[in-house]
Design a protein around this motif. Structure first.
Motif, PDB file in Angstrom:
ATOM      1  N   CYS A  59       1.329   1.196  -8.154  1.00 54.32           N
ATOM      2  CA  CYS A  59       2.057   1.767  -7.017  1.00 54.32           C
ATOM      3  C   CYS A  59       3.429   1.120  -6.852  1.00 54.32           C
ATOM      4  O   CYS A  59       4.400   1.808  -6.559  1.00 54.32           O
ATOM      5  CB  CYS A  59       1.239   1.615  -5.739  1.00 54.32           C
ATOM      6  SG  CYS A  59      -0.222   2.679  -5.688  1.00 54.32           S
ATOM      7  N   ASP A  60       3.496  -0.189  -7.036  1.00 52.22           N
ATOM      8  CA  ASP A  60       4.783  -0.874  -6.901  1.00 52.22           C
ATOM      9  C   ASP A  60       5.805  -0.341  -7.895  1.00 52.22           C
ATOM     10  O   ASP A  60       6.953  -0.082  -7.535  1.00 52.22           O
ATOM     11  CB  ASP A  60       4.617  -2.382  -7.091  1.00 52.22           C
ATOM     12  CG  ASP A  60       3.893  -3.043  -5.931  1.00 52.22           C
ATOM     13  OD1 ASP A  60       3.759  -2.403  -4.869  1.00 52.22           O
ATOM     14  OD2 ASP A  60       3.467  -4.194  -6.107  1.00 52.22           O
ATOM     15  N   SER A  61       5.387  -0.162  -9.135  1.00 56.84           N
ATOM     16  CA  SER A  61       6.340   0.303 -10.143  1.00 56.84           C
ATOM     17  C   SER A  61       6.733   1.762  -9.909  1.00 56.84           C
ATOM     18  O   SER A  61       7.908   2.113 -10.000  1.00 56.84           O
ATOM     19  CB  SER A  61       5.773   0.113 -11.550  1.00 56.84           C
ATOM     20  OG  SER A  61       4.638   0.920 -11.750  1.00 56.84           O
ATOM     21  N   LYS A  62       5.758   2.608  -9.595  1.00 51.79           N
ATOM     22  CA  LYS A  62       6.059   4.027  -9.359  1.00 51.79           C
ATOM     23  C   LYS A  62       6.920   4.217  -8.108  1.00 51.79           C
ATOM     24  O   LYS A  62       7.862   5.008  -8.108  1.00 51.79           O
ATOM     25  CB  LYS A  62       4.764   4.838  -9.223  1.00 51.79           C
ATOM     26  CG  LYS A  62       3.964   4.938 -10.488  1.00 51.79           C
ATOM     27  CD  LYS A  62       4.663   5.819 -11.489  1.00 51.79           C
ATOM     28  CE  LYS A  62       3.783   6.082 -12.693  1.00 51.79           C
ATOM     29  NZ  LYS A  62       4.385   6.973 -13.642  1.00 51.79           N
ATOM     30  N   CYS A 111       5.731   5.050   0.665  1.00 48.47           N
ATOM     31  CA  CYS A 111       5.341   5.436  -0.685  1.00 48.47           C
ATOM     32  C   CYS A 111       4.111   4.642  -1.113  1.00 48.47           C
ATOM     33  O   CYS A 111       3.174   5.187  -1.701  1.00 48.47           O
ATOM     34  CB  CYS A 111       6.489   5.216  -1.663  1.00 48.47           C
ATOM     35  SG  CYS A 111       6.100   5.682  -3.358  1.00 48.47           S
ATOM     36  N   GLY A 112       4.100   3.340  -0.809  1.00 50.12           N
ATOM     37  CA  GLY A 112       2.957   2.499  -1.154  1.00 50.12           C
ATOM     38  C   GLY A 112       1.689   2.940  -0.455  1.00 50.12           C
ATOM     39  O   GLY A 112       0.609   2.975  -1.061  1.00 50.12           O
ATOM     40  N   ILE A 113       1.793   3.290   0.830  1.00 54.56           N
ATOM     41  CA  ILE A 113       0.634   3.772   1.579  1.00 54.56           C
ATOM     42  C   ILE A 113       0.106   5.057   0.953  1.00 54.56           C
ATOM     43  O   ILE A 113      -1.091   5.217   0.729  1.00 54.56           O
ATOM     44  CB  ILE A 113       1.001   4.002   3.059  1.00 54.56           C
ATOM     45  CG1 ILE A 113       1.266   2.661   3.753  1.00 54.56           C
ATOM     46  CG2 ILE A 113      -0.088   4.780   3.783  1.00 54.56           C
ATOM     47  CD1 ILE A 113       1.883   2.787   5.142  1.00 54.56           C
ATOM     48  N   CYS A 114       1.009   5.973   0.649  1.00 51.78           N
ATOM     49  CA  CYS A 114       0.610   7.258   0.064  1.00 51.78           C
ATOM     50  C   CYS A 114       0.015   7.064  -1.327  1.00 51.78           C
ATOM     51  O   CYS A 114      -0.974   7.708  -1.682  1.00 51.78           O
ATOM     52  CB  CYS A 114       1.804   8.199   0.003  1.00 51.78           C
ATOM     53  SG  CYS A 114       2.435   8.660   1.638  1.00 51.78           S
ATOM     54  N   CYS A 115       0.601   6.189  -2.108  1.00 52.99           N
ATOM     55  CA  CYS A 115       0.113   5.940  -3.458  1.00 52.99           C
ATOM     56  C   CYS A 115      -1.293   5.352  -3.431  1.00 52.99           C
ATOM     57  O   CYS A 115      -2.151   5.746  -4.219  1.00 52.99           O
ATOM     58  CB  CYS A 115       1.069   5.007  -4.197  1.00 52.99           C
ATOM     59  SG  CYS A 115       0.538   4.587  -5.865  1.00 52.99           S
ATOM     60  N   GLU A 116      -1.544   4.411  -2.521  1.00 52.10           N
ATOM     61  CA  GLU A 116      -2.868   3.806  -2.415  1.00 52.10           C
ATOM     62  C   GLU A 116      -3.914   4.862  -2.053  1.00 52.10           C
ATOM     63  O   GLU A 116      -5.033   4.832  -2.547  1.00 52.10           O
ATOM     64  CB  GLU A 116      -2.875   2.687  -1.382  1.00 52.10           C
ATOM     65  CG  GLU A 116      -2.097   1.465  -1.794  1.00 52.10           C
ATOM     66  CD  GLU A 116      -2.698   0.718  -2.964  1.00 52.10           C
ATOM     67  OE1 GLU A 116      -3.930   0.690  -3.099  1.00 52.10           O
ATOM     68  OE2 GLU A 116      -1.920   0.162  -3.753  1.00 52.10           O
ATOM     69  N   GLN A 117      -3.554   5.809  -1.185  1.00 55.15           N
ATOM     70  CA  GLN A 117      -4.495   6.841  -0.767  1.00 55.15           C
ATOM     71  C   GLN A 117      -4.698   7.893  -1.846  1.00 55.15           C
ATOM     72  O   GLN A 117      -5.798   8.388  -2.038  1.00 55.15           O
ATOM     73  CB  GLN A 117      -4.022   7.521   0.514  1.00 55.15           C
ATOM     74  CG  GLN A 117      -4.154   6.651   1.733  1.00 55.15           C
ATOM     75  CD  GLN A 117      -3.685   7.362   2.999  1.00 55.15           C
ATOM     76  OE1 GLN A 117      -3.086   8.436   2.964  1.00 55.15           O
ATOM     77  NE2 GLN A 117      -3.965   6.737   4.134  1.00 55.15           N
ATOM     78  N   CYS A 118      -3.637   8.241  -2.550  1.00 50.48           N
ATOM     79  CA  CYS A 118      -3.681   9.375  -3.479  1.00 50.48           C
ATOM     80  C   CYS A 118      -3.785   8.965  -4.952  1.00 50.48           C
ATOM     81  O   CYS A 118      -4.089   9.804  -5.797  1.00 50.48           O
ATOM     82  CB  CYS A 118      -2.429  10.230  -3.308  1.00 50.48           C
ATOM     83  SG  CYS A 118      -2.278  10.946  -1.663  1.00 50.48           S
ATOM     84  N   ASN A 119      -3.490   7.721  -5.265  1.00 53.00           N
ATOM     85  CA  ASN A 119      -3.496   7.232  -6.653  1.00 53.00           C
ATOM     86  C   ASN A 119      -2.517   7.974  -7.546  1.00 53.00           C
ATOM     87  O   ASN A 119      -2.752   8.138  -8.739  1.00 53.00           O
ATOM     88  CB  ASN A 119      -4.900   7.294  -7.257  1.00 53.00           C
ATOM     89  CG  ASN A 119      -5.857   6.377  -6.543  1.00 53.00           C
ATOM     90  OD1 ASN A 119      -5.504   5.263  -6.192  1.00 53.00           O
ATOM     91  ND2 ASN A 119      -7.063   6.844  -6.307  1.00 53.00           N
ATOM     92  N   CYS A 120      -1.435   8.449  -6.959  1.00 55.91           N
ATOM     93  CA  CYS A 120      -0.379   9.071  -7.757  1.00 55.91           C
ATOM     94  C   CYS A 120       0.913   9.089  -6.950  1.00 55.91           C
ATOM     95  O   CYS A 120       0.894   9.001  -5.731  1.00 55.91           O
ATOM     96  CB  CYS A 120      -0.763  10.484  -8.186  1.00 55.91           C
ATOM     97  SG  CYS A 120      -0.937  11.653  -6.845  1.00 55.91           S
ATOM     98  N   ASP A 151       6.214  15.351   6.808  1.00 57.14           N
ATOM     99  CA  ASP A 151       5.762  14.700   5.589  1.00 57.14           C
ATOM    100  C   ASP A 151       5.727  13.199   5.774  1.00 57.14           C
ATOM    101  O   ASP A 151       6.686  12.610   6.277  1.00 57.14           O
ATOM    102  CB  ASP A 151       6.699  15.034   4.421  1.00 57.14           C
ATOM    103  CG  ASP A 151       6.551  16.477   3.950  1.00 57.14           C
ATOM    104  OD1 ASP A 151       5.531  17.106   4.281  1.00 57.14           O
ATOM    105  OD2 ASP A 151       7.475  16.952   3.272  1.00 57.14           O
ATOM    106  N   LYS A 152       4.623  12.581   5.377  1.00 54.96           N
ATOM    107  CA  LYS A 152       4.493  11.146   5.491  1.00 54.96           C
ATOM    108  C   LYS A 152       5.092  10.442   4.286  1.00 54.96           C
ATOM    109  O   LYS A 152       5.646   9.356   4.380  1.00 54.96           O
ATOM    110  CB  LYS A 152       3.016  10.761   5.606  1.00 54.96           C
ATOM    111  CG  LYS A 152       2.751   9.294   5.766  1.00 54.96           C
ATOM    112  CD  LYS A 152       1.279   9.045   5.991  1.00 54.96           C
ATOM    113  CE  LYS A 152       1.047   7.619   6.428  1.00 54.96           C
ATOM    114  NZ  LYS A 152      -0.331   7.437   6.892  1.00 54.96           N
ATOM    115  N   CYS A 153       4.985  11.078   3.132  1.00 51.57           N
ATOM    116  CA  CYS A 153       5.357  10.435   1.869  1.00 51.57           C
ATOM    117  C   CYS A 153       6.769  10.835   1.447  1.00 51.57           C
ATOM    118  O   CYS A 153       7.127  12.007   1.502  1.00 51.57           O
ATOM    119  CB  CYS A 153       4.375  10.837   0.785  1.00 51.57           C
ATOM    120  SG  CYS A 153       2.659  10.551   1.253  1.00 51.57           S
ATOM    121  N   PRO A 154       7.557   9.836   1.014  1.00 49.79           N
ATOM    122  CA  PRO A 154       8.931  10.132   0.598  1.00 49.79           C
ATOM    123  C   PRO A 154       9.003  10.846  -0.741  1.00 49.79           C
ATOM    124  O   PRO A 154       8.110  10.839  -1.510  1.00 49.79           O
ATOM    125  CB  PRO A 154       9.560   8.746   0.490  1.00 49.79           C
ATOM    126  CG  PRO A 154       8.443   7.809   0.289  1.00 49.79           C
ATOM    127  CD  PRO A 154       7.251   8.427   0.945  1.00 49.79           C
TER     128      PRO A 154
END
Length: 88
Positions: free
Chosen positions: A30-33, A51-60, A85-88
């Protein structure tokens, strides 16, 4: 009997260690993406946080710095309390 307890503790520690490595690997992903996704953001710390919150929840995380949210429907569909939208 003490040997049994020692073995149980050893197995427990090994399992905990492997789980920690798995969770840390996910955060590195998640950090790199999110670093790429937020590289051109005006407020990078906020972008990286959400972005980190969304990535942790969605794995993408969608590719690029903007748009492409169709690549990750979970990321695209997360909304904040105001319905935006929550995710950037």
């Amino acid at each position: 009997m003490k040997l049994v307890y020692a073995n149980v503790i050893l197995v427990f520690l090994v399992l905990c260690s492997s789980m920690l490595q798995i969770s840390m690997a996910g955060s590195d992903f998640c950090d790199s993406k999110c670093g790429v996704r937020c590289s051109k953001a005006g407020v990078q710390d906020r972008c990286l946080k959400y972005c980190g919150i969304c990535c942790e929840q969605c794995n993408c995380v969608p590719s690029g710095t903007y748009g492409n949210k169709d690549e990750c429907p979970c990321y695209r569909d997360l909304k904040n309390s105001k319905g935006n939208d929550k995710c950037p």
